[in-house]
Design an enzyme around this catalytic site. Structure first.
Site, PDB file in Angstrom:
ATOM      1  N   PRO A  18       7.865   9.546   0.189  1.00  0.00           N
ATOM      2  CA  PRO A  18       8.424   9.937   1.493  1.00  0.00           C
ATOM      3  C   PRO A  18       7.904   9.093   2.656  1.00  0.00           C
ATOM      4  CG  PRO A  18       7.389  11.835   0.390  1.00  0.00           C
ATOM      5  CD  PRO A  18       7.112  10.630  -0.453  1.00  0.00           C
ATOM      6  N   GLY A  19       6.642   8.637   2.604  1.00  0.00           N
ATOM      7  CA  GLY A  19       6.079   7.816   3.677  1.00  0.00           C
ATOM      8  C   GLY A  19       6.808   6.478   3.762  1.00  0.00           C
ATOM      9  N   ASP A  46       9.786   3.354 -15.042  1.00  0.00           N
ATOM     10  CA  ASP A  46       8.393   2.931 -15.251  1.00  0.00           C
ATOM     11  C   ASP A  46       8.228   1.544 -14.653  1.00  0.00           C
ATOM     12  OD1 ASP A  46       7.619   5.191 -16.570  1.00  0.00           O
ATOM     13  OD2 ASP A  46       8.173   4.404 -18.553  1.00  0.00           O
ATOM     14  N   ASP A  75       8.078  -2.533  -3.496  1.00  0.00           N
ATOM     15  CA  ASP A  75       6.874  -2.347  -4.297  1.00  0.00           C
ATOM     16  C   ASP A  75       5.727  -2.910  -3.469  1.00  0.00           C
ATOM     17  OD1 ASP A  75       5.948  -1.280  -6.896  1.00  0.00           O
ATOM     18  OD2 ASP A  75       4.950  -3.222  -6.939  1.00  0.00           O
ATOM     19  N   SER A  76       4.686  -2.127  -3.320  1.00  0.00           N
ATOM     20  CA  SER A  76       3.663  -2.500  -2.357  1.00  0.00           C
ATOM     21  C   SER A  76       2.298  -2.059  -2.850  1.00  0.00           C
ATOM     22  CB  SER A  76       3.988  -1.867  -1.003  1.00  0.00           C
ATOM     23  OG  SER A  76       4.345  -0.513  -1.169  1.00  0.00           O
ATOM     24  N   LYS A 181       2.834   0.401  13.881  1.00  0.00           N
ATOM     25  CA  LYS A 181       2.669  -0.026  12.474  1.00  0.00           C
ATOM     26  C   LYS A 181       3.955  -0.677  11.982  1.00  0.00           C
ATOM     27  CE  LYS A 181       2.011   1.272   7.712  1.00  0.00           C
ATOM     28  NZ  LYS A 181       2.116   2.270   6.652  1.00  0.00           N
ATOM     29  N   ARG A 187       5.470  -4.354   5.370  1.00  0.00           N
ATOM     30  CA  ARG A 187       6.871  -3.981   5.115  1.00  0.00           C
ATOM     31  C   ARG A 187       7.773  -4.604   6.190  1.00  0.00           C
ATOM     32  NH1 ARG A 187       5.234   0.664   3.987  1.00  0.00           N
ATOM     33  NH2 ARG A 187       5.048   0.098   1.794  1.00  0.00           N
TER      34      ARG A 187
END
Ligand code: ITT
Length: 199
Positions: A18-19, A46, A75-76, A181, A187
């Site tokens: 959710p973040g 996966d 993906d982070s 941010k 991102r």
């Protein structure tokens, strides 16, 4: 044919975090219609690849294939210099099945103490992938460097935000106004590259 994302296109946000979903919506807002993968009931694949870009592509392709729509995935993770880049692609997995980031941050601190190093430099990476249901895909990567602080501070972000102070600032990502941010994060930097490639 060059890959172009037309304004107003519906995009599946292929994330169950959710973040992250909130930040992706803030970045994409106004340009696209966003549907969260969770809202469509799409399962989480996966993450079997060994790089951020590989896992971002895997998640975007999975959602595009299942939904029949263009999908965007992130993906982070947090990489710590004195830990040779760990947790890196394993950032979510360090928090365990209950997604306990207090425990994950404590683990980072413990591992750092074990090394005996006083180097607290770290960076966040975000790979953003856009995949079309008929196969093509684009992936880009952004990074923000900073210093880790213990104990963590602030509850405005998610994940490892409380322990990360980006270079040039004194607040952690957890303390910062979310708009700030979103203007300087890994991102946001990946998103700038995506805009250059696709918009
Ligand atoms: P999805 O795969 O469904 O998107 P996830 O949380 O499993 O969700 P990742 O596999 O990419 O996502 O894991 C990345 C983790 O790294 C994430 O859970 C966060 O804890 C951390 N992370 C990534 N970006 C972050 C940020 O901006 N602030 C704090 N922590 C972040």
């Amino acid at each position: 044919m060059p890959l172009i994302l037309q304004p107003g296109t519906t995009l599946i946000a292929a994330t169950h975090n959710p973040g992250k979903a909130r930040e992706l919506v803030a970045l994409l807002d106004g340009r696209f219609e966003i549907i969260a993968a969770g809202a469509l009931g799409l399962p989480e694949p996966d993450e079997t690849e060994t790089t951020f870009t590989g896992n971002a592509l895997l998640k975007a392709r999975h959602a595009a294939l299942l939904s029949g729509r263009i999908a965007i995935a992130d993906d982070s993770g947090l990489s710590v210099a004195a830990l040779d880049g760990s947790p890196g692609i394993f950032s979510a997995r360090w928090a365990g099945p209950t997604k306990d980031f207090a425990a994950a941050m404590a683990k980072v601190e413990e591992r750092l103490i074990e090394t005996g190093s006083d180097d607290r430099s770290a960076w966040f990476t975000s790979a953003l992938a856009v995949a079309w249901p008929d196969g093509p895909a684009v992936v880009v990567e952004g990074r923000v460097d900073g210093q880790l602080v213990f104990p963590g501070r602030g509850d405005r972000g998610f994940g490892y935000d409380p322990i990360f102070v980006p270079d040039g600032y004194s607040q952690t990502f957890g303390e910062m106004d979310p708009a700030r941010k979103d203007a300087l994060s890994h991102r946001a930097r990946a998103f700038d590259k995506l805009k250059a490639a696709l918009f």
